[in-house]
Design an enzyme around this catalytic site. Structure first.
Site, PDB file in Angstrom:
ATOM      1  N   ASN A 210       0.852  -1.202   0.000  1.00  0.00           N
ATOM      2  CA  ASN A 210       0.000   0.000   0.000  1.00  0.00           C
ATOM      3  C   ASN A 210       0.883   1.246   0.000  1.00  0.00           C
ATOM      4  O   ASN A 210       2.107   1.149  -0.051  1.00  0.00           O
ATOM      5  CB  ASN A 210      -0.946  -0.023   1.207  1.00  0.00           C
ATOM      6  CG  ASN A 210      -0.166  -0.101   2.501  1.00  0.00           C
ATOM      7  OD1 ASN A 210       0.575   0.797   2.849  1.00  0.00           O
ATOM      8  ND2 ASN A 210      -0.303  -1.234   3.210  1.00  0.00           N
ATOM      9  N   ASP A 279      -3.971  -6.798   5.282  1.00  0.00           N
ATOM     10  CA  ASP A 279      -4.904  -7.714   5.951  1.00  0.00           C
ATOM     11  C   ASP A 279      -4.790  -9.139   5.410  1.00  0.00           C
ATOM     12  O   ASP A 279      -5.112 -10.095   6.101  1.00  0.00           O
ATOM     13  CB  ASP A 279      -6.339  -7.213   5.781  1.00  0.00           C
ATOM     14  CG  ASP A 279      -6.576  -5.943   6.593  1.00  0.00           C
ATOM     15  OD1 ASP A 279      -6.098  -5.891   7.737  1.00  0.00           O
ATOM     16  OD2 ASP A 279      -7.210  -5.004   6.073  1.00  0.00           O
ATOM     17  N   PRO A 305      -2.252 -12.343  10.451  1.00  0.00           N
ATOM     18  CA  PRO A 305      -2.588 -12.167  11.871  1.00  0.00           C
ATOM     19  C   PRO A 305      -2.912 -10.699  12.134  1.00  0.00           C
ATOM     20  O   PRO A 305      -2.336  -9.808  11.502  1.00  0.00           O
ATOM     21  CB  PRO A 305      -1.305 -12.565  12.603  1.00  0.00           C
ATOM     22  CG  PRO A 305      -0.218 -12.490  11.590  1.00  0.00           C
ATOM     23  CD  PRO A 305      -0.854 -12.735  10.250  1.00  0.00           C
ATOM     24  N   LYS A 337     -13.492  -0.454  15.526  1.00  0.00           N
ATOM     25  CA  LYS A 337     -12.177  -1.099  15.695  1.00  0.00           C
ATOM     26  C   LYS A 337     -11.684  -0.953  17.139  1.00  0.00           C
ATOM     27  O   LYS A 337     -11.051  -1.855  17.685  1.00  0.00           O
ATOM     28  CB  LYS A 337     -11.159  -0.484  14.730  1.00  0.00           C
ATOM     29  CG  LYS A 337     -11.381  -0.942  13.290  1.00  0.00           C
ATOM     30  CD  LYS A 337     -10.426  -0.310  12.297  1.00  0.00           C
ATOM     31  CE  LYS A 337     -10.783  -0.793  10.894  1.00  0.00           C
ATOM     32  NZ  LYS A 337     -10.060  -0.118   9.830  1.00  0.00           N
ATOM     33  N   LYS A 341     -11.031  -4.541  18.741  1.00  0.00           N
ATOM     34  CA  LYS A 341      -9.640  -4.896  19.012  1.00  0.00           C
ATOM     35  C   LYS A 341      -9.257  -4.607  20.469  1.00  0.00           C
ATOM     36  O   LYS A 341      -8.101  -4.739  20.843  1.00  0.00           O
ATOM     37  CB  LYS A 341      -8.714  -4.142  18.045  1.00  0.00           C
ATOM     38  CG  LYS A 341      -8.990  -4.463  16.564  1.00  0.00           C
ATOM     39  CD  LYS A 341      -7.949  -3.858  15.634  1.00  0.00           C
ATOM     40  CE  LYS A 341      -8.355  -4.028  14.172  1.00  0.00           C
ATOM     41  NZ  LYS A 341      -7.235  -4.331  13.285  1.00  0.00           N
TER      42      LYS A 341
HETATM   43  O1  PMT Z   1       2.780   6.114   6.632  1.00  0.00           O
HETATM   44  P1  PMT Z   1       2.161   7.416   6.172  1.00  0.00           P
HETATM   45  O2  PMT Z   1       2.303   7.631   4.685  1.00  0.00           O
HETATM   46  O3  PMT Z   1       2.667   8.599   6.983  1.00  0.00           O
HETATM   47  O4  PMT Z   1       0.586   7.337   6.424  1.00  0.00           O
HETATM   48  C1  PMT Z   1       0.076   7.231   7.707  1.00  0.00           C
HETATM   49  C2  PMT Z   1      -1.084   6.226   7.777  1.00  0.00           C
HETATM   50  C3  PMT Z   1      -2.245   6.720   6.929  1.00  0.00           C
HETATM   51  C4  PMT Z   1      -0.621   4.854   7.275  1.00  0.00           C
HETATM   52  C5  PMT Z   1      -1.480   6.132   9.303  1.00  0.00           C
HETATM   53  O5  PMT Z   1      -1.885   7.392   9.759  1.00  0.00           O
HETATM   54  C6  PMT Z   1      -2.614   5.151   9.516  1.00  0.00           C
HETATM   55  O6  PMT Z   1      -3.782   5.485   9.431  1.00  0.00           O
HETATM   56  N1  PMT Z   1      -2.236   3.877   9.834  1.00  0.00           N
HETATM   57  C7  PMT Z   1      -3.167   2.755   9.976  1.00  0.00           C
HETATM   58  C8  PMT Z   1      -3.413   2.156   8.642  1.00  0.00           C
HETATM   59  C9  PMT Z   1      -4.288   0.916   8.677  1.00  0.00           C
HETATM   60  O7  PMT Z   1      -3.885  -0.082   8.190  1.00  0.00           O
HETATM   61  O8  PMT Z   1      -5.409   1.058   9.318  1.00  0.00           O
HETATM   62  P2  PMT Z   1      -6.508  -0.141   9.500  1.00  0.00           P
HETATM   63  O9  PMT Z   1      -7.752   0.602   9.805  1.00  0.00           O
HETATM   64  O10 PMT Z   1      -6.505  -1.056   8.329  1.00  0.00           O
HETATM   65  O11 PMT Z   1      -5.993  -0.940  10.752  1.00  0.00           O
HETATM   66  C10 PMT Z   1      -6.431  -0.654  12.076  1.00  0.00           C
HETATM   67  C11 PMT Z   1      -5.320  -0.908  13.067  1.00  0.00           C
HETATM   68  O12 PMT Z   1      -4.996  -2.296  13.093  1.00  0.00           O
HETATM   69  C12 PMT Z   1      -4.027  -0.173  12.758  1.00  0.00           C
HETATM   70  O13 PMT Z   1      -3.469   0.240  13.972  1.00  0.00           O
HETATM   71  C13 PMT Z   1      -3.158  -1.247  12.118  1.00  0.00           C
HETATM   72  O14 PMT Z   1      -1.757  -1.012  12.341  1.00  0.00           O
HETATM   73  C14 PMT Z   1      -3.631  -2.510  12.830  1.00  0.00           C
HETATM   74  N2  PMT Z   1      -3.526  -3.750  12.068  1.00  0.00           N
HETATM   75  C15 PMT Z   1      -4.215  -3.917  10.910  1.00  0.00           C
HETATM   76  C16 PMT Z   1      -4.158  -5.133  10.247  1.00  0.00           C
HETATM   77  C17 PMT Z   1      -3.379  -6.162  10.785  1.00  0.00           C
HETATM   78  N3  PMT Z   1      -3.289  -7.342  10.185  1.00  0.00           N
HETATM   79  N4  PMT Z   1      -2.718  -5.972  11.931  1.00  0.00           N
HETATM   80  C18 PMT Z   1      -2.776  -4.793  12.577  1.00  0.00           C
HETATM   81  O15 PMT Z   1      -2.152  -4.623  13.620  1.00  0.00           O
END
Ligand code: PMT
Length: 399
Positions: A210, A279, A305, A337, A341
Site C-alpha cells: 500500500n 490484511d 494475523p 475497531k 480490538k
Molecule cells: O505512513 P504514512 O504515509 O505517513 O501514512 C500514515 C497512515 C495513513 C498509514 C497512518 O496514519 C494510519 O492510518 N495507519 C493505519 C493504517 C491501517 O492499516 O489502518 P486499519 O484501519 O486497516 O488498521 C487498524 C489498526 O490495526 C491499525 O493500527 C493497524 O496497524 C492494525 N492492524 C491492521 C491489520 C493487521 N493485520 N494488523 C494490525 O495490527
C-alpha cells in the site's frame, strides 16, 4: 547534542537594530540541527538584507504577502504549516502590538494567524518602549494566547540607555527553542511503534502493498523520543532516516512484523500501531517468477494475523493505541475497531482526502476513546506527532 534535529523553524525578523543578530541566530539554530526558513518584515530589510539571511538559511527569504511569484513557490499557508515553531527575533514593539491584536497586514503577521505551531517572540526595543503600559498590556495578551516570550535581557542599549529590552543572545535563543520541543513526560517509558507498509510476496519479484510512507510513524517515534521515552520502531520498507537514538527493526511482511512486535512485549509500556499492515497475503509464494501464460489470473489470499488485536489480548498487554485509516464513516468505523480490538485509544485518519493520510507531509486526525474524542487539525506530521504523544501521555498517566 542536536536537540532541534528534524525541527523546522520559521524565523521572523522585524525592524530593529538587533535584526543583525538574526544572522547569528540562524547559524545557532542550524548547529542544534534545525532547518530554518526566514520571513522579514519591510522594516527589518532596512537593517539587514534578505540576501544575507538567504545565504545563511540556504532557503529563499519570504518578504511579501502579495508577491504572486513567492506565493506560487511556497504560499503563506504552506509556510504556516511547514513550521514546527515560529520564532520572531527580534520582535519589535510594533510587531508585538500587531500580534496581540491579530492583524494580518503583512506576511509575518498573517503566517502567525494561520499557523498551528508554537509561536515564540524575542522582544527587542528601547527600555522606555518596553516599560510602556501599552507594550506591557500587549505582552500580557500574548502570554494569555500561549505565545512564548524569550527575554528580553537587561543592559546597555544601542541608543545609549541602560535597562530591559535587549534581545536575548542567539545561542540562548537556540537553547530556549530546543526546550519548546521537550515534552519530557515519558521519561523511562518504553514505547513500541509500528510504521510504514508491509509487503506480501507473490513471487520473488512481486508483492502486494500500500501507499504508506512511514512518515506518521517516524514522526511519532521522534516525538516520543523527545518526550523522554525509549523507543523501538518496527517498520516496513520505507526510505526515511531513523530518528536519533531510536531502535529500528526492519521487516517486510505482516508475519515478520507480528513476530517482531510480540518479541518486544516483555519490555513495552505503550504500543502504537501506525503501520498499514496488509490484511491478507497470497496463500503461497511462487518459487520462481510467474510467467504470463493466461489472459487472467487469480491469486488466492489468506488472512494475516491481526497484530494489534494480539497485542491487546496478550498477557503482557501494554497500553495499546491503534490507527484507523478510513475513507467513509470515519468515526463510526474507528469506534468499531476500538471496541473489537479492545484498544485504549484509536486515532481515526480520514484517508479519502489525499492532502492528509497516506504518503502526505501533513495529517489531521481524531483521537477517540470509549467516552470521548478530540480532533487535531491539519498540520505537519512532525507537529501532529508531538500533539499525539502529548495526548497519549495524558491518557496513559490516567490509566
Ligand atoms: O505512513 P504514512 O504515509 O505517513 O501514512 C500514515 C497512515 C495513513 C498509514 C497512518 O496514519 C494510519 O492510518 N495507519 C493505519 C493504517 C491501517 O492499516 O489502518 P486499519 O484501519 O486497516 O488498521 C487498524 C489498526 O490495526 C491499525 O493500527 C493497524 O496497524 C492494525 N492492524 C491492521 C491489520 C493487521 N493485520 N494488523 C494490525 O495490527
Amino acid at each position: 547534542m542536536q536537540q532541534l534535529t528534524n525541527k523546522q523553524i520559521l524565523v521572523g525578523v522585524t525592524g530593529g537594530i538587533a535584526a543583525y543578530k538574526a544572522a547569528e541566530l540562524i547559524r545557532r539554530l542550524q548547529d542544534h540541527g534545525a532547518t530554518v526558513r526566514v520571513i522579514m518584515t519591510k522594516a527589518a530589510q532596512a537593517f539587514i538584507t534578505p540576501l544575507t539571511l538567504q545565504a545563511l538559511s540556504g532557503n529563499p527569504v519570504h518578504c511579501d504577502l502579495l508577491d504572486s511569484e513567492a506565493e506560487a513557490a511556497m504560499g503563506h499557508i504552506e509556510l504556516a504549516r511547514w513550521a514546527d515553531l515560529v520564532l520572531i527575533a527580534p520582535a519589535s514593539a510594533d510587531f508585538m502590538a500587531r500580534l496581540a491584536t491579530g492583524q494580518a497586514d503583512d506576511l509575518l503577521a498573517t503566517v502567525c494567524l494561520a499557523t498551528n505551531a508554537s509561536i515564540a517572540i524575542a522582544p527587542s526595543m528601547n527600555q522606555g518602549m518596553w516599560r510602556d503600559q501599552s507594550t506591557q498590556q500587549n505582552l500580557q495578551t500574548l502570554i494569555s494566547k500561549q505565545v512564548l516570550v524569550f527575554g528580553p535581557g537587561d543592559g546597555s542599549q544601542a541608543c545609549g540607555d541602560i535597562g530591559p529590552g535587549r534581545m536575548m543572545e542567539p545561542e540562548q535563543l537556540a537553547v530556549e527553542a530546543s526546550s519548546v520541543f521537550k515534552i519530557g513526560s515519558l521519561d523511562g517509558v518504553k514505547i513500541v511503534i509500528t510504521a510504514g507498509p508491509t509487503r506480501e510476496a507473490i513471487d520473488p519479484v512481486r508483492y502486494i502493498s500500500n501507499h504508506s510512507s512511514g512518515k506518521m510513524g517516524f514522526a511519532l517515534a521522534q516525538a516520543a523520543m523527545d518526550a523522554g521515552a525509549s523507543v523501538t520502531l518496527i517498520t516496513g520498507p520505507v526510505s526515511l532516516q531513523t530518528p536519533e537514538r531510536v531502535t529500528r527493526i526492519d521487516i517486510n511482511s505482516a508475519a515478520e512484523m507480528h513476530q517482531a512486535v510480540i518479541e518486544t512485549l516483555p519490555v513495552c509500556d505503550i504500543f502504537i500501531g501506525s503501520a498499514a499492515v496488509a490484511d491478507y497475503r497470497p496463500t503461497s509464494i511462487a518459487d520462481q517468477k510467474i510467467k504470463k501464460s493466461t489472459e487472467t489470473m487469480t491469486i488466492e489470499l489468506v488472512r494475516n494475523p491481526d497484530i494489534i488485536a494480539d497485542v491487546s489480548n496478550h498477557p503482557q498487554r501494554p497500553f495499546t493505541i491503534g490507527f484507523a485509516a478510513e475513507t467513509q464513516d470515519v468515526e463510526s468505523y474507528a469506534r468499531g475497531k476500538l471496541e473489537k480490538k479492545k484498544l485504549d485509544l484509536i486515532i481515526a485518519n480520514d484517508v479519502s482526502n489525499t492532502a492528509i493520510g497516506f504518503n502526505s507531509d501533513n495529517n489531521a486526525v481524531s483521537v477517540i476513546w470509549n467516552d470521548g474524542k478530540v480532533s487535531l487539525p491539519m498540520t505537519s506530521k512532525q507537529q501532529l506527532g508531538r500533539h499525539l504523544i502529548e495526548e497519549i501521555c495524558q491518557h496513559y498517566r490516567k490509566k
